[in-house]
Write an enzyme that holds these catalytic residues in place. Structure first.
Site, PDB file in Angstrom:
ATOM      1  N   HIS A   1     -59.122 -11.627 -68.295  1.00 43.03           N
ATOM      2  CA  HIS A   1     -59.100 -13.072 -68.548  1.00 43.03           C
ATOM      3  C   HIS A   1     -60.143 -13.769 -67.676  1.00 43.03           C
ATOM      4  O   HIS A   1     -59.935 -13.985 -66.484  1.00 43.03           O
ATOM      5  CB  HIS A   1     -57.678 -13.590 -68.253  1.00 43.03           C
ATOM      6  CG  HIS A   1     -57.455 -15.024 -68.574  1.00 43.03           C
ATOM      7  ND1 HIS A   1     -56.433 -15.756 -68.028  1.00 43.03           N
ATOM      8  CD2 HIS A   1     -58.116 -15.882 -69.386  1.00 43.03           C
ATOM      9  CE1 HIS A   1     -56.479 -16.994 -68.485  1.00 43.03           C
ATOM     10  NE2 HIS A   1     -57.489 -17.090 -69.309  1.00 43.03           N
TER      11      HIS A   1
ATOM     12  N   ASN B   1     -52.168 -19.545 -66.246  1.00 41.72           N
ATOM     13  CA  ASN B   1     -51.635 -20.603 -67.106  1.00 41.72           C
ATOM     14  C   ASN B   1     -50.162 -20.895 -66.859  1.00 41.72           C
ATOM     15  O   ASN B   1     -49.685 -21.981 -67.155  1.00 41.72           O
ATOM     16  CB  ASN B   1     -51.890 -20.259 -68.574  1.00 41.72           C
ATOM     17  CG  ASN B   1     -53.340 -20.557 -68.913  1.00 41.72           C
ATOM     18  OD1 ASN B   1     -53.860 -21.608 -68.552  1.00 41.72           O
ATOM     19  ND2 ASN B   1     -54.007 -19.628 -69.568  1.00 41.72           N
TER      20      ASN B   1
ATOM     21  N   SER C   1     -55.765 -16.143 -73.432  1.00 44.29           N
ATOM     22  CA  SER C   1     -55.224 -16.999 -72.373  1.00 44.29           C
ATOM     23  C   SER C   1     -53.721 -16.847 -72.277  1.00 44.29           C
ATOM     24  O   SER C   1     -53.129 -17.203 -71.259  1.00 44.29           O
ATOM     25  CB  SER C   1     -55.484 -18.470 -72.684  1.00 44.29           C
ATOM     26  OG  SER C   1     -56.813 -18.696 -72.958  1.00 44.29           O
TER      27      SER C   1
HETATM   28  N1  LIG Z   1     -62.093 -21.887 -73.837  1.00 44.20           N
HETATM   29  C1  LIG Z   1     -61.544 -21.598 -72.659  1.00 44.20           C
HETATM   30  O1  LIG Z   1     -61.599 -22.371 -71.691  1.00 44.20           O
HETATM   31  C2  LIG Z   1     -60.869 -20.252 -72.469  1.00 44.20           C
HETATM   32  C3  LIG Z   1     -60.643 -19.791 -71.167  1.00 44.20           C
HETATM   33  C4  LIG Z   1     -60.083 -18.522 -70.987  1.00 44.20           C
HETATM   34  C5  LIG Z   1     -59.732 -17.759 -72.092  1.00 44.20           C
HETATM   35  N2  LIG Z   1     -59.950 -18.245 -73.356  1.00 44.20           N
HETATM   36  C6  LIG Z   1     -59.592 -17.367 -74.494  1.00 44.20           C
HETATM   37  O2  LIG Z   1     -60.788 -16.809 -75.002  1.00 44.20           O
HETATM   38  C7  LIG Z   1     -60.668 -16.578 -76.415  1.00 44.20           C
HETATM   39  C8  LIG Z   1     -61.792 -17.289 -77.131  1.00 44.20           C
HETATM   40  O3  LIG Z   1     -61.716 -18.672 -76.869  1.00 44.20           O
HETATM   41  P1  LIG Z   1     -62.960 -19.647 -77.113  1.00 44.20           P
HETATM   42  O4  LIG Z   1     -62.626 -20.915 -76.436  1.00 44.20           O
HETATM   43  O5  LIG Z   1     -64.232 -18.929 -76.809  1.00 44.20           O
HETATM   44  O6  LIG Z   1     -62.836 -19.841 -78.711  1.00 44.20           O
HETATM   45  P2  LIG Z   1     -63.949 -20.366 -79.723  1.00 44.20           P
HETATM   46  O7  LIG Z   1     -63.199 -21.030 -80.818  1.00 44.20           O
HETATM   47  O8  LIG Z   1     -65.024 -21.107 -79.001  1.00 44.20           O
HETATM   48  O9  LIG Z   1     -64.602 -19.003 -80.289  1.00 44.20           O
HETATM   49  C9  LIG Z   1     -63.885 -18.063 -81.043  1.00 44.20           C
HETATM   50  C10 LIG Z   1     -64.883 -17.267 -81.862  1.00 44.20           C
HETATM   51  O10 LIG Z   1     -64.178 -16.192 -82.502  1.00 44.20           O
HETATM   52  C11 LIG Z   1     -64.821 -15.960 -83.744  1.00 44.20           C
HETATM   53  N3  LIG Z   1     -63.958 -15.154 -84.604  1.00 44.20           N
HETATM   54  C12 LIG Z   1     -62.876 -15.539 -85.332  1.00 44.20           C
HETATM   55  N4  LIG Z   1     -62.396 -14.471 -86.016  1.00 44.20           N
HETATM   56  C13 LIG Z   1     -63.175 -13.406 -85.694  1.00 44.20           C
HETATM   57  C14 LIG Z   1     -63.178 -12.028 -86.081  1.00 44.20           C
HETATM   58  N5  LIG Z   1     -62.280 -11.539 -86.938  1.00 44.20           N
HETATM   59  N6  LIG Z   1     -64.145 -11.206 -85.583  1.00 44.20           N
HETATM   60  C15 LIG Z   1     -65.075 -11.706 -84.733  1.00 44.20           C
HETATM   61  N7  LIG Z   1     -65.114 -13.004 -84.334  1.00 44.20           N
HETATM   62  C16 LIG Z   1     -64.179 -13.832 -84.808  1.00 44.20           C
HETATM   63  C17 LIG Z   1     -65.081 -17.376 -84.266  1.00 44.20           C
HETATM   64  O11 LIG Z   1     -66.064 -17.358 -85.296  1.00 44.20           O
HETATM   65  C18 LIG Z   1     -65.560 -18.068 -82.985  1.00 44.20           C
HETATM   66  O12 LIG Z   1     -66.962 -17.972 -82.840  1.00 44.20           O
HETATM   67  C19 LIG Z   1     -59.261 -17.063 -76.790  1.00 44.20           C
HETATM   68  O13 LIG Z   1     -58.395 -15.972 -76.796  1.00 44.20           O
HETATM   69  C20 LIG Z   1     -58.922 -18.041 -75.666  1.00 44.20           C
HETATM   70  O14 LIG Z   1     -57.547 -18.158 -75.452  1.00 44.20           O
HETATM   71  C21 LIG Z   1     -60.518 -19.458 -73.562  1.00 44.20           C
END
Ligand SMILES: NC(=O)c1ccc[n+]([C@@H]2O[C@H](COP(=O)([O-])OP(=O)(O)OC[C@H]3O[C@@H](n4cnc5c(N)ncnc54)[C@H](O)[C@@H]3O)[C@@H](O)[C@H]2O)c1
Length: 300
Positions: free
Chosen positions: A144, A194, A123
């Site tokens: 994204h 963002n 993000s």
């Molecule tokens: N949640 C949102 O609304 C949103 C929107 C757009 C972008 N994002 C971006 O997407 C990405 C993920 O966000 P999210 O909300 O899904 O997070 P989340 O916390 O729901 O999931 C993250 C996952 O990554 C896994 N993980 C951690 N270390 C790892 C590794 N070394 N290898 C493989 N997996 C690993 C964790 O076990 C977890 O399941 C982030 O970069 C976030 O900024 C999130």
């Protein structure tokens, strides 16, 4: 590499975004390896994808047969090296932490076949910085997606400083193939989504902090007056107040401009563990579920 040569896609991180991205690609016929270090997250992801596919069936958007094919297109893997070794495209959607992302991209660069595109769903973290952790910076790009991935139309495609033009063209075409609307932007703090959204949310929190209006009034003004489907405070709860705070800090550090300084109320709420929906309370309280809007006691 063109979008037509992409068949095997690895999604690294099976949380909120990873499961949505895996769902989307699998539904469009790609073979997906969903990778997570946490086996429980992989199990939850498959269960969530199943439930979301059922929702699409109930709305008449998908058949039972398509659900079966979609699920059959997804394999789960807990070892990154195995999970990416045949990929033509990897989309990283792991936890938003810069050290972690740099470590993952170094690992992906070593394990992925030559020519494989490395995309990140970050993000706010610099694509250029992530790319610099690899020996293939021209093949690194931001892809994204918005939450919930199967529903939201936008893909913000982010060019790092060294991203090759043909990689951008491929990712734009691929996003369209997935039924999305790609928008290409350049790599500066917060990109576009963002950079514009977070100052609005921060200003809404400042308005509450300065008692200009209450939670409901602020959200109602933006919903009814600006035709936003959700008010900024509700949206902040939905995104996670910790996530909003960390993105604002990226903007503040990246531009060195005080206008991005996070509101002290936001900082306090995060320190108190009031993170929005995921913790059960933010500007609203979610004891009665996520749909019903009950203003948190603190703001009454
Ligand atoms: N949640 C949102 O609304 C949103 C929107 C757009 C972008 N994002 C971006 O997407 C990405 C993920 O966000 P999210 O909300 O899904 O997070 P989340 O916390 O729901 O999931 C993250 C996952 O990554 C896994 N993980 C951690 N270390 C790892 C590794 N070394 N290898 C493989 N997996 C690993 C964790 O076990 C977890 O399941 C982030 O970069 C976030 O900024 C999130």
């Amino acid at each position: 590499m063109s979008e037509n040569t992409i068949r095997d896609v690895s999604v690294v991180g099976a949380g909120t975004m990873g499961n949505g991205i895996a769902h989307l690609f699998a539904q469009h016929g790609f073979l997906v390896n969903l990778v997570d270090v946490d086996a429980a997250q992989l199990e939850n992801a498959i269960a969530t994808i199943g439930k979301n596919l059922d929702r699409q069936i109930a709305k008449g958007l998908l058949s039972e047969e398509e659900k079966k094919t979609t699920l059959a297109n997804i394999s789960t893997v807990s070892d990154v090296v195995t999970g990416v070794k045949n990929a033509q495209l990897i989309i990283e959607a792991a936890t938003e932490n810069i050290e972690l992302k740099l470590k993952i991209f170094k690992q992906l660069d070593e394990a992925a076949p030559p020519g494989c595109i490395l995309a990140t769903n970050t993000s706010s973290i610099s694509i250029t910085k992530i790319a610099a952790a690899t020996k293939r910076p021209s093949l690194v790009i931001g892809m994204h997606f918005m939450n919930p991935v199967p529903v939201m139309k936008l893909v913000e495609v982010i060019n790092g400083y060294q991203t090759a033009k043909e990689i951008t063209t491929t990712i734009v075409a691929l996003s369209k193939q997935l039924g999305k609307e790609p928008c290409v932007v350049n790599d500066y703090p917060g990109f576009i989504a963002n950079r514009i959204l977070m100052p609005m949310i921060n200003e809404a929190i400042y308005s509450l902090y300065e008692s200009v209006a209450g939670v409901e009034e602020i959200d109602t003004v933006m919903k009814l007056g600006m035709a936003h489907p959700m008010g900024p405070l509700q949206l902040a709860d939905f995104i996670g107040l910790d996530v909003c705070l960390s993105i604002l800090k990226v903007l503040q550090d990246g531009f060195g401009n005080a206008k991005y300084a996070p509101c002290p109320l936001l900082v306090n709420m995060v320190m108190a563990g009031k993170l929005g929906i995921k913790s059960g309370e933010g500007f609203y309280t979610y004891t009665a579920g996520n749909k019903e809007l009950i203003v948190a006691q603190r703001f009454l």
